[in-house]
Design a protein around this motif. Structure first.
Motif, PDB file in Angstrom:
ATOM      1  N   MET A   1      -9.059 -16.083   3.376  1.00  0.00           N
ATOM      2  CA  MET A   1      -7.650 -15.460   2.666  1.00  0.00           C
ATOM      3  C   MET A   1      -6.936 -14.767   3.739  1.00  0.00           C
ATOM      4  N   LYS A   2      -5.765 -14.990   3.573  1.00  0.00           N
ATOM      5  CA  LYS A   2      -4.824 -14.364   4.561  1.00  0.00           C
ATOM      6  C   LYS A   2      -4.276 -13.201   3.690  1.00  0.00           C
ATOM      7  N   ALA A   3      -4.336 -11.791   4.176  1.00  0.00           N
ATOM      8  CA  ALA A   3      -3.740 -10.916   3.347  1.00  0.00           C
ATOM      9  C   ALA A   3      -2.714 -10.187   4.330  1.00  0.00           C
ATOM     10  N   LEU A   4      -1.608  -9.568   3.603  1.00  0.00           N
ATOM     11  CA  LEU A   4      -0.563  -8.847   4.255  1.00  0.00           C
ATOM     12  C   LEU A   4      -0.585  -7.414   3.539  1.00  0.00           C
ATOM     13  N   PHE A   5      -0.798  -6.299   4.402  1.00  0.00           N
ATOM     14  CA  PHE A   5      -0.537  -5.065   4.030  1.00  0.00           C
ATOM     15  C   PHE A   5       0.507  -4.460   4.490  1.00  0.00           C
ATOM     16  N   VAL A   6       1.619  -4.301   3.612  1.00  0.00           N
ATOM     17  CA  VAL A   6       2.968  -3.417   4.137  1.00  0.00           C
ATOM     18  C   VAL A   6       2.554  -2.060   3.850  1.00  0.00           C
ATOM     19  N   GLY A   7       2.558  -1.497   4.872  1.00  0.00           N
ATOM     20  CA  GLY A   7       2.181   0.136   4.769  1.00  0.00           C
ATOM     21  C   GLY A   7       0.845   0.345   4.464  1.00  0.00           C
ATOM     22  N   LEU A   8       0.257   1.230   5.362  1.00  0.00           N
ATOM     23  CA  LEU A   8      -1.419   1.579   5.242  1.00  0.00           C
ATOM     24  C   LEU A   8      -1.688   3.109   5.189  1.00  0.00           C
ATOM     25  N   GLY A   9      -0.808   3.603   4.304  1.00  0.00           N
ATOM     26  CA  GLY A   9      -1.039   4.953   3.905  1.00  0.00           C
ATOM     27  C   GLY A   9      -2.453   4.994   3.006  1.00  0.00           C
ATOM     28  N   SER A  10      -2.682   6.161   2.572  1.00  0.00           N
ATOM     29  CA  SER A  10      -3.736   6.587   1.647  1.00  0.00           C
ATOM     30  C   SER A  10      -4.066   5.518   0.678  1.00  0.00           C
ATOM     31  N   ILE A  11      -3.062   4.974  -0.112  1.00  0.00           N
ATOM     32  CA  ILE A  11      -3.125   3.892  -1.239  1.00  0.00           C
ATOM     33  C   ILE A  11      -3.555   2.511  -0.579  1.00  0.00           C
ATOM     34  N   GLY A  12      -2.717   2.199   0.467  1.00  0.00           N
ATOM     35  CA  GLY A  12      -3.174   0.805   1.128  1.00  0.00           C
ATOM     36  C   GLY A  12      -4.167   0.906   1.665  1.00  0.00           C
ATOM     37  N   ARG A  13      -4.908   2.055   2.223  1.00  0.00           N
ATOM     38  CA  ARG A  13      -6.168   1.980   2.773  1.00  0.00           C
ATOM     39  C   ARG A  13      -7.261   1.754   1.740  1.00  0.00           C
ATOM     40  N   ARG A  14      -7.131   2.359   0.684  1.00  0.00           N
ATOM     41  CA  ARG A  14      -8.064   2.229  -0.426  1.00  0.00           C
ATOM     42  C   ARG A  14      -8.090   0.847  -1.066  1.00  0.00           C
ATOM     43  N   HIS A  15      -6.734   0.223  -0.972  1.00  0.00           N
ATOM     44  CA  HIS A  15      -6.797  -1.020  -1.461  1.00  0.00           C
ATOM     45  C   HIS A  15      -7.374  -1.851  -0.250  1.00  0.00           C
ATOM     46  N   GLN A  55       5.098  -4.874  13.451  1.00  0.00           N
ATOM     47  CA  GLN A  55       5.957  -3.864  13.356  1.00  0.00           C
ATOM     48  C   GLN A  55       7.297  -4.689  12.425  1.00  0.00           C
ATOM     49  N   ASN A  56       7.410  -5.809  12.612  1.00  0.00           N
ATOM     50  CA  ASN A  56       8.400  -6.547  11.943  1.00  0.00           C
ATOM     51  C   ASN A  56       7.694  -7.783  11.151  1.00  0.00           C
ATOM     52  N   PHE A  57       8.724  -8.291  10.023  1.00  0.00           N
ATOM     53  CA  PHE A  57       8.133  -9.357   9.066  1.00  0.00           C
ATOM     54  C   PHE A  57       7.837 -10.510   9.916  1.00  0.00           C
ATOM     55  N   LEU A  58       6.808 -11.302   9.650  1.00  0.00           N
ATOM     56  CA  LEU A  58       6.612 -12.469  10.464  1.00  0.00           C
ATOM     57  C   LEU A  58       7.203 -13.736   9.397  1.00  0.00           C
ATOM     58  N   GLN A  59       7.267 -14.676  10.175  1.00  0.00           N
ATOM     59  CA  GLN A  59       7.764 -15.901   9.357  1.00  0.00           C
ATOM     60  C   GLN A  59       6.605 -16.803   9.239  1.00  0.00           C
ATOM     61  N   GLU A  60       5.533 -16.417   8.332  1.00  0.00           N
ATOM     62  CA  GLU A  60       4.434 -17.116   7.945  1.00  0.00           C
ATOM     63  C   GLU A  60       4.201 -16.661   6.434  1.00  0.00           C
ATOM     64  N   ASP A  61       3.110 -17.469   5.942  1.00  0.00           N
ATOM     65  CA  ASP A  61       2.780 -17.407   4.669  1.00  0.00           C
ATOM     66  C   ASP A  61       1.387 -16.686   4.557  1.00  0.00           C
ATOM     67  N   PHE A  62       1.262 -16.087   3.467  1.00  0.00           N
ATOM     68  CA  PHE A  62       0.055 -15.194   3.038  1.00  0.00           C
ATOM     69  C   PHE A  62      -0.585 -15.575   1.684  1.00  0.00           C
ATOM     70  N   ASP A  63      -1.564 -15.564   1.306  1.00  0.00           N
ATOM     71  CA  ASP A  63      -2.396 -15.787  -0.138  1.00  0.00           C
ATOM     72  C   ASP A  63      -1.958 -14.303  -0.829  1.00  0.00           C
ATOM     73  N   LEU A  64      -1.718 -13.299  -0.395  1.00  0.00           N
ATOM     74  CA  LEU A  64      -1.770 -12.073  -1.132  1.00  0.00           C
ATOM     75  C   LEU A  64      -1.010 -11.289  -0.140  1.00  0.00           C
ATOM     76  N   ALA A  65      -0.340 -10.172  -0.754  1.00  0.00           N
ATOM     77  CA  ALA A  65       0.486  -8.987  -0.074  1.00  0.00           C
ATOM     78  C   ALA A  65       0.255  -7.966  -1.059  1.00  0.00           C
ATOM     79  N   PHE A  66      -0.051  -6.686  -0.251  1.00  0.00           N
ATOM     80  CA  PHE A  66      -0.149  -5.583  -0.892  1.00  0.00           C
ATOM     81  C   PHE A  66       1.042  -4.592  -0.643  1.00  0.00           C
ATOM     82  N   VAL A  67       1.911  -4.297  -1.165  1.00  0.00           N
ATOM     83  CA  VAL A  67       3.264  -3.585  -0.966  1.00  0.00           C
ATOM     84  C   VAL A  67       2.833  -2.157  -1.115  1.00  0.00           C
ATOM     85  N   THR A  68       2.536  -1.461  -0.254  1.00  0.00           N
ATOM     86  CA  THR A  68       2.202  -0.236  -0.480  1.00  0.00           C
ATOM     87  C   THR A  68       3.219   0.798   0.551  1.00  0.00           C
TER      88      THR A  68
END
Length: 89
Positions: A1-15, A55-68
């Motif tokens: 599974m390919k996952a993208l995390f946008v932001g990895l503060g405390s909430i992103g880290r927990r997810h 540090q920049n958006f990639l031109q690729e697909d992901f199965d899921l993204a966590f916007v944190t």
């Protein structure tokens, strides 16, 4: 599974930790990309779960993204990823 995390503060880290644990229990391979604007190093327990940081958006697909990232950027971020992500959290 390919996952993208946008932001990895405390909430992103927990997810991220919860997702990694769930994938491990179900024997699902997980590849995590972290899109981060800050340069602070991640704690080792989190850094070990991230396959690459960008540090920049990639031109690729992901199965899921966590916007944190900050709340005021959520709609913009989702718009930038629309069509390239199966599921948003």
């Amino acid at each position: 599974m390919k996952a993208l995390f946008v932001g990895l503060g405390s909430i992103g880290r927990r997810h991220l930790k919860n997702l990694a644990a769930g994938c491990e229990r179900r024997d699902i391979p997980l590849e995590v990309t972290a899109l981060r604007s800050g340069g602070a190093p991640l704690p080792e327990d989190v850094a070990s779960l991230v396959h690459r940081q960008v540090q920049n958006f990639l031109q690729e697909d992901f199965d899921l993204a966590f916007v944190t990232n900050p709340t005021l950027l959520h709609a913009i971020t989702i718009g930038q990823l629309r069509g390239r992500v199966e599921t948003f959290f």
